[in-house]
Design an enzyme around this catalytic site. Structure first.
Site, PDB file in Angstrom:
ATOM      1  N   TYR A  42       0.849  -1.199   0.000  1.00 13.39           N
ATOM      2  CA  TYR A  42       0.000   0.000   0.000  1.00 13.39           C
ATOM      3  C   TYR A  42       0.875   1.234   0.000  1.00 13.39           C
ATOM      4  O   TYR A  42       1.855   1.326   0.742  1.00 13.39           O
ATOM      5  CB  TYR A  42      -0.888  -0.008   1.252  1.00 13.39           C
ATOM      6  CG  TYR A  42      -1.658   1.276   1.455  1.00 13.39           C
ATOM      7  CD1 TYR A  42      -2.961   1.413   0.970  1.00 13.39           C
ATOM      8  CD2 TYR A  42      -1.080   2.371   2.108  1.00 13.39           C
ATOM      9  CE1 TYR A  42      -3.663   2.588   1.140  1.00 13.39           C
ATOM     10  CE2 TYR A  42      -1.781   3.560   2.279  1.00 13.39           C
ATOM     11  CZ  TYR A  42      -3.065   3.663   1.801  1.00 13.39           C
ATOM     12  OH  TYR A  42      -3.756   4.829   1.957  1.00 13.39           O
ATOM     13  N   GLU A  75      -4.166   7.273  -3.365  1.00 14.00           N
ATOM     14  CA  GLU A  75      -3.583   6.017  -2.897  1.00 14.00           C
ATOM     15  C   GLU A  75      -3.497   4.973  -3.992  1.00 14.00           C
ATOM     16  O   GLU A  75      -4.306   4.946  -4.914  1.00 14.00           O
ATOM     17  CB  GLU A  75      -4.296   5.478  -1.653  1.00 14.00           C
ATOM     18  CG  GLU A  75      -5.746   5.140  -1.827  1.00 14.00           C
ATOM     19  CD  GLU A  75      -6.359   4.558  -0.531  1.00 14.00           C
ATOM     20  OE1 GLU A  75      -5.886   4.821   0.585  1.00 14.00           O
ATOM     21  OE2 GLU A  75      -7.347   3.825  -0.669  1.00 14.00           O
TER      22      GLU A  75
END
Lengths: 373, 289
Positions: free
Chosen positions: A101, A189
């Site tokens: 991530y 993101e």
């Protein structure tokens, strides 16, 4: 404003971040054609502003173009968390070795953009933060200097022990930081950031949220808004210059100021009712906004009563009263209306309302009690 | 004494010839605020209301009039630039009323303001008022009364509601500060609580928070450790759904953080009396005073 995955992927690609191929389809036939072009296995993904698309059945793997068409047929038109799917992304299924991530948010406490990376990717980062906070690495970036190369590389090594991969990830982080300021993002993101079987680092899925205050100076980003993905009342409200959020109750609330609007909704609940909406007519004095507000609220058949709570400051009581009277001339209200009006020009406002046969209350609690009774 | 502003406040109004700036400049002058200058680029040399000199730049205004405080009413597109200019011109206290400044602009503005040693209140705030002394911003003077209650709030009209409750029950205010509804602001609850705690004229404090962020939780910790005066609190947004911006750019529950329930619990745990509704403010203060 949230962007769709395919829009976010386009932006990342334009900023030089490696993103695997993928195209958008609005019909099953288009999905089939795209799948044929790619050949092999593809993933069909619902393009909708909601998390948990996979769990809801909005992400499906297809072994053939025919299967891709069938999946697209099932996904297009389905609803995920109340939102209808109008588009699907068709992308070649990747052979994934690892999932990480990488995300950037503007952090309120440090008042800086904060880069967050975690080797535990592919799942909701909030879940990682709650269960295994030690797996998240954070860095508050000084916006005067930007994300420095050594900072990015250090975070790259938090994801990968291989130096080539760590550097590739660092490069992606610096480019993602550039994206934030280039498009006016409040959130950007990549989840997951993957390594494929041959070791390349790629952004498989992306999410970008745009600060609404940026849209005026970035028409090219504002043009990415997908009106079909929003509640029609909310679109109408935005076009009228109102802030409107639909809720589940039956007491329509029309208030000046966001804080007072929330406090009014809370008071409706306190006295046993359920608010039908959040609606802030803003600080300006404009009877037309009141007309638009009433039109939106009365279009909801669940609304059983309309409650006005106006504390005049910049907003003038006579303007609000004129708006209410004008609205009733343009269309029938059908439901009872309770009006609390105090502050700037309250006397003039009350006189206008009384001439039209409405009563105005001075006290917020009294008005709410009457509305929920 | 009062908090942040008083009779020594010498105010320059940035955007004094605009619609909002001119209206509120008149209101502030009527209230007794010392408005010493206005700034509108291109209108230098004019006089506002035939008296207040207008300058092209804040630096000129400071040089000519010794202004020490600025209030900003310019449109959002140029508001960040107006804050930079004020801080760069030696203004000590900057109050930015303007709503709609991109948050990324604020990531650059805030360190600059800090480096110049200035204090910024706002943006997206109603400003502040020390009843009977001075007002800077847009809080209606007629609802306030001089007294001993300090009020600090993220909201505008909700603050007026609370002030109205206080004034109609004979509880005057020392200073009321609107810190703004944006996610990135110059002055937070803790700054204001510290100022009220140190202010001899303030006997009790009312803090009005809302959903989004964790500023209230940190303020509660501060109250527990540092504030001996009674504090009464309210949190707006108990019925707000997660993930939606409730009008204010900063009023959003992100995931599971920033809910009203969390904040109310944090306030109560720190010994702050928590209102269930705005009308509770007076009885709770009476209990604590």
């Amino acid at each position: 404003m949230n962007l769709h995955e395919y829009q976010a992927r386009d932006i990342l690609r334009r900023h030089g971040i490696p993103v695997p191929p993928g195209e958008v389809a609005t019909t099953p036939a288009e999905a089939r054609a795209i799948a044929e072009r790619f050949g092999g296995k593809v993933v069909v993904k619902a393009q909708v502003h909601a998390g948990g698309r996979g769990k809801a059945g909005g992400v499906k793997l297809a072994k053939s173009a025919a299967e891709a068409e069938a999946h697209a047929k099932a996904i297009l038109g389905m609803t995920i968390k109340g939102l209808t799917v109008h588009k699907v992304l068709v992308a070649p299924a990747a052979e994934i070795a690892t999932e990480s991530y990488v995300g950037i948010i503007v952090d309120r406490t440090s008042q800086r953009p904060v880069l967050m990376v975690s080797p535990a990717g592919g799942i909701d980062i909030e879940e990682v933060a709650a269960k295994t906070p030690e797996k998240i690495h954070r860095l508050a970036v000084d916006p005067r200097y930007g994300l420095l190369p050594h900072q990015a590389v250090a975070l790259g090594f938090a994801l990968y022990s291989d130096v080539k991969q760590a550097r590739a990830a660092a490069d992606i982080m610096q480019k993602l930081y550039g994206v934030v300021y280039a498009v006016g993002a409040s959130l950007a993101e990549i989840n997951p950031l993957v390594t494929t079987a041959d070791g390349t680092v790629q952004a498989l899925d992306a999410k970008i949220g745009i600060d609404d205050n940026e849209l005026e100076r970035r028409p090219e980003i504002a043009a990415l808004r997908d009106v079909s993905s929003e509640a029609p009342e909310e679109v109408a409200a935005r076009e009228a210059g109102l802030t409107f959020i639909k809720l589940d109750g039956d007491v329509g609330c029309c208030v000046n100021g966001a804080g007072l609007a929330m406090a009014t909704m809370d008071l409706v609940k306190y006295y046993g009712g359920q608010p039908a909406n959040f609606l802030d007519i803003g600080g300006s004095s404009n009877p037309q906004k009141v007309v638009a507000a009433l039109r939106i609220m009365t279009s909801d058949p669940r609304v059983k009563v309309i409650l006005f709570n106006i504390f005049g400051g910049i907003t003038r009581g006579d303007d609000v009263a004129n708006g209410i009277v004008q609205a009733t001339k343009e269309f029938p209200l059908k439901v009872p209306i309770v009006i609390r009006l105090t502050g700037t020009n309250e006397k003039e406002g009350i006189a206008i309302l009384e001439r039209a046969g409405f009563k105005a209350l001075a006290d917020m609690d009294e008005a709410v009690k009457q509305a929920v009774a | 004494m009062s908090v942040f502003i008083d009779q020594s406040t010498r105010l320059v109004v940035q955007g004094i010839t605009g619609r909002d700036g001119s209206f509120h400049a008149k209101q502030m002058i009527e209230y007794g605020t010392k408005v010493v200058a206005g700034v509108t680029p291109g209108k230098g040399g004019q006089r506002f209301e035939n008296t207040i000199p207008v300058f092209n730049t804040v630096a000129q205004a400071v040089h000519e009039t010794h202004a020490n405080t600025s209030v900003i009413y310019v449109p959002a597109a140029v508001a960040a630039s107006a804050i930079f200019e004020a801080a760069d011109s030696g203004i000590e206290l900057i109050i930015c009323i303007t709503e709609g400044i991109p948050v990324l602009d604020m990531t650059r503005v805030l360190p600059f303001v800090h480096e110049r040693g200035a204090r910024l209140i706002g943006p997206n705030c109603p400003g502040l008022i020390s009843p009977g002394k001075s007002k800077v911003g847009i809080i209606p003077g007629n609802i306030c009364k001089p007294g001993k209650i300090g009020v600090v709030s993220r909201s505008g009209t909700l603050t007026y509601e609370i002030i109205h409750q206080l004034s109609t029950h004979g509880m005057g205010q020392s200073t009321c500060v609107g810190i703004g509804g944006d996610p990135l602001i110059g002055t937070n609850f803790i700054h204001c609580l510290a100022a009220f705690a140190a202010d001899a004229e303030t006997a009790a404090i009312v803090m009005i928070g809302e959903i989004g962020g964790t500023d209230e939780q940190r303020a509660a910790e501060f109250v527990k450790e540092k504030v001996k005066k009674p504090v009464v609190g309210f949190i707006a947004g108990q019925t707000a759904p997660p993930g939606r911006r409730m009008g204010h750019a900063g009023a959003i529950i992100s995931g599971s953080s920033g809910t009203a329930a969390d904040k109310m619990a944090a306030l109560a745990k720190a010994g702050i009396s928590v209102m269930k509704r705005p009308a509770d403010v007076v009885p709770l203060l009476q209990e604590r005073l």
